[in-house]
Write a protein that holds these residues in place. Structure first.
Motif, PDB file in Angstrom:
ATOM      1  N   MET A 194      -8.727  -5.653  -4.757  1.00 20.36           N
ATOM      2  CA  MET A 194      -7.806  -6.689  -4.255  1.00 20.36           C
ATOM      3  C   MET A 194      -8.536  -8.032  -4.142  1.00 20.36           C
ATOM      4  O   MET A 194      -7.976  -9.082  -4.448  1.00 20.36           O
ATOM      5  N   TRP A 195      -9.811  -7.990  -3.724  1.00 21.03           N
ATOM      6  CA  TRP A 195     -10.605  -9.230  -3.684  1.00 21.03           C
ATOM      7  C   TRP A 195     -10.745  -9.809  -5.093  1.00 21.03           C
ATOM      8  O   TRP A 195     -10.674 -11.014  -5.288  1.00 21.03           O
ATOM      9  N   ILE A 196     -10.956  -8.917  -6.054  1.00 20.83           N
ATOM     10  CA  ILE A 196     -11.102  -9.387  -7.451  1.00 20.83           C
ATOM     11  C   ILE A 196      -9.814 -10.101  -7.882  1.00 20.83           C
ATOM     12  O   ILE A 196      -9.852 -11.169  -8.497  1.00 20.83           O
ATOM     13  N   LEU A 238      -4.067 -10.789 -19.521  1.00 20.80           N
ATOM     14  CA  LEU A 238      -4.378  -9.398 -19.155  1.00 20.80           C
ATOM     15  C   LEU A 238      -5.802  -9.262 -18.608  1.00 20.80           C
ATOM     16  O   LEU A 238      -6.084  -8.381 -17.801  1.00 20.80           O
ATOM     17  N   GLN A 239      -6.678 -10.176 -19.040  1.00 21.11           N
ATOM     18  CA  GLN A 239      -8.061 -10.129 -18.558  1.00 21.11           C
ATOM     19  C   GLN A 239      -8.144 -10.399 -17.060  1.00 21.11           C
ATOM     20  O   GLN A 239      -9.139 -10.074 -16.428  1.00 21.11           O
ATOM     21  N   ALA A 240      -7.104 -11.032 -16.517  1.00 23.37           N
ATOM     22  CA  ALA A 240      -7.132 -11.387 -15.091  1.00 23.37           C
ATOM     23  C   ALA A 240      -6.825 -10.184 -14.198  1.00 23.37           C
ATOM     24  O   ALA A 240      -6.932 -10.274 -12.982  1.00 23.37           O
ATOM     25  N   MET A 241      -6.438  -9.059 -14.798  1.00 28.24           N
ATOM     26  CA  MET A 241      -6.138  -7.882 -13.959  1.00 28.24           C
ATOM     27  C   MET A 241      -7.425  -7.330 -13.360  1.00 28.24           C
ATOM     28  O   MET A 241      -8.496  -7.433 -13.953  1.00 28.24           O
ATOM     29  N   ASN A 242      -7.296  -6.696 -12.201  1.00 29.73           N
ATOM     30  CA  ASN A 242      -8.488  -6.084 -11.603  1.00 29.73           C
ATOM     31  C   ASN A 242      -8.828  -4.781 -12.351  1.00 29.73           C
ATOM     32  O   ASN A 242      -7.997  -4.257 -13.095  1.00 29.73           O
ATOM     33  N   PRO A 243     -10.054  -4.255 -12.152  1.00 30.35           N
ATOM     34  CA  PRO A 243     -10.474  -3.073 -12.939  1.00 30.35           C
ATOM     35  C   PRO A 243      -9.549  -1.868 -12.813  1.00 30.35           C
ATOM     36  O   PRO A 243      -9.345  -1.148 -13.795  1.00 30.35           O
ATOM     37  N   ILE A 244      -8.952  -1.641 -11.629  1.00 30.91           N
ATOM     38  CA  ILE A 244      -8.049  -0.479 -11.502  1.00 30.91           C
ATOM     39  C   ILE A 244      -6.859  -0.658 -12.433  1.00 30.91           C
ATOM     40  O   ILE A 244      -6.490   0.246 -13.188  1.00 30.91           O
ATOM     41  N   CYS A 245      -6.274  -1.859 -12.407  1.00 33.22           N
ATOM     42  CA  CYS A 245      -5.086  -2.106 -13.246  1.00 33.22           C
ATOM     43  C   CYS A 245      -5.467  -2.167 -14.720  1.00 33.22           C
ATOM     44  O   CYS A 245      -4.691  -1.744 -15.583  1.00 33.22           O
ATOM     45  N   GLN A 246      -6.672  -2.682 -15.014  1.00 35.55           N
ATOM     46  CA  GLN A 246      -7.117  -2.717 -16.422  1.00 35.55           C
ATOM     47  C   GLN A 246      -7.252  -1.304 -16.975  1.00 35.55           C
ATOM     48  O   GLN A 246      -6.856  -1.019 -18.109  1.00 35.55           O
ATOM     49  N   GLU A 247      -7.808  -0.411 -16.135  1.00 32.59           N
ATOM     50  CA  GLU A 247      -7.999   0.978 -16.568  1.00 32.59           C
ATOM     51  C   GLU A 247      -6.636   1.627 -16.842  1.00 32.59           C
ATOM     52  O   GLU A 247      -6.431   2.271 -17.871  1.00 32.59           O
TER      53      GLU A 247
END
Ligand SMILES: NC(=O)c1ccc[n+]([C@@H]2O[C@H](COP(=O)([O-])OP(=O)(O)OC[C@H]3O[C@@H](n4cnc5c(N)ncnc54)[C@H](OP(=O)(O)O)[C@@H]3O)[C@@H](O)[C@H]2O)c1
Length: 341
Positions: free
Chosen positions: A31-33, A315-324
């Motif tokens: 969420m911070w990301i 799409l690069q702006a998504m955090n790692p959980i959402c990117q995964e």
């Protein structure tokens, strides 16, 4: 080795699922990301709006730089690696009607370049065929670039377009060998050709280098694992090289195409890609954008079709959980076909 040692162990996916649920600490970090991405996205938006946009409007008031050449040179010498077909061939056609221009059309096999040249017919520009195999060693690639520069040069423009994905090969299962081949051509071969050319150009204080990465290197379905990773390298390497090269007089442009209708994507579509045909851009349109960026300057990245580039950066702006999650969803949707590449 016994047969039992090569057998894949049975895994119950439902048992694995609880371990995939993100921990609270990791979720809060994500969420911070996202907050950091929002703040930086807003800051970069307003900087571009208030500073870069007004500056860009002053461009027409500056005298146009001489299109491409230093005073001492009378002709452009354009080396295109990967000119036999697809995007590279479209670039070649962009220069084919230019007088005082030498095009050195190169590819893995000189035969494929020659048959392309025969099919193309007469050109105003002088057309030379050459063989540059990016799967060769650093030394081989560097020597062939130097010898082409000596023979036809000084080379003023390098378009490094060549690249491979395992979509094109209808055999072979994804793994170490296929990944190694892609690293060899898309990363090691690209770097060897670009840096060999850069060394020659910076010594002369002049040159244009245009390299093809991909939006797959920005964001991609998980089954594009090796191809996308090699393209992420190219995107990153060339955007940094642009900054390092600027004081030397060499202009570096990174091309990040979206989906373009070529041999590579024809295979991808045959392998079950669910992307509608209308989304595949025309290579001629991309080539026009590439030439404009190279000849007119002021553009570090070429994204085409523009809409696909804009989405990939978003799409690069998504955090790692959402990117995964997104990488998994795109893979399950067969966006890049059913293969692992
Ligand atoms: N098509 C797309 O949607 C798309 C999207 C993003 C990025 N790209 C990138 O755009 C570039 C061009 O792709 P394309 O779609 O035009 O592909 P393509 O039609 O398959 O053409 C690939 C070119 O690379 C050359 N090549 C392959 N292996 C080589 C090697 N070892 N050494 C030197 N040249 C070699 C081929 O030469 P031969 O004919 O001799 O094999 C051919 O000229 C690639 O870097 C690709 O990753 C494509």
């Amino acid at each position: 080795m016994g047969k039992s040692s090569t057998k894949m162990p049975e895994v119950n996916l439902t048992d694995l699922l609880p371990h995939q649920i993100p921990s609270v600490a990791y979720t809060i970090q994500n969420m911070w990301i996202s907050l950091s991405a929002m703040v930086l996205a807003m800051a970069s938006f307003f900087f571009t709006l208030w500073v870069v946009l007004p500056l860009s409007m002053t461009r027409p008031f500056f005298p146009k730089p001489k299109p491409s050449l230093p005073e001492t040179e009378t002709k452009k010498v354009v080396l295109i690696i990967g000119a036999s077909q697809g995007i590279g061939f479209s670039i070649l056609k962009q220069y084919a009607d230019e007088p005082d221009t030498v095009i050195v059309a190169a590819s893995r096999s000189i035969d494929s370049v020659r048959s392309m040249a025969i099919e193309l017919g007469d050109t105003v520009a002088m057309l030379k065929c050459a063989e540059v195999d990016l799967s060769g060693t650093r030394k081989q690639i560097s020597e062939v670039i130097k010898s082409l520069d000596k023979l036809y040069g000084p080379i003023s423009h390098l378009y490094e377009v060549s690249g491979i994905s395992s979509h094109v090969k209808d055999h072979g299962v994804w793994g170490l060998d296929i990944t190694g081949e892609m690293i060899s051509v898309n990363v090691a071969g690209t770097v060897a050709s670009v840096l060999s050319m850069y060394d020659l150009m910076k010594g002369r204080g002049y040159g244009k280098i245009c390299v093809v990465g991909s939006i797959a290197g920005l964001y991609s379905p998980a089954n594009m694992i090796s191809y996308a990773s090699t393209k992420a390298f190219v995107n990153n390497f060339c955007t940094s090289l642009r900054i390092l090269a600027a004081p030397t007089g060499v202009d570096v442009i990174t091309v990040q195409p979206g989906l373009i209708d070529t041999r590579m994507t024809k295979h991808m579509r045959n392998q079950g890609s669910t992307v509608p045909g209308i989304e595949f851009g025309d290579p001629e349109g991309l080539a026009e954008q590439m030439k404009a960026a190279v000849e007119e300057g002021g553009m570090g990245i070429v994204n085409w079709p523009v809409r696909q580039g804009v989405i990939a950066y978003g799409l690069q702006a998504m955090n790692p959980i959402c990117q995964e999650l997104g990488g998994w969803v795109l893979m399950k949707m067969n966006v890049a076909g059913k293969r692992i590449t």
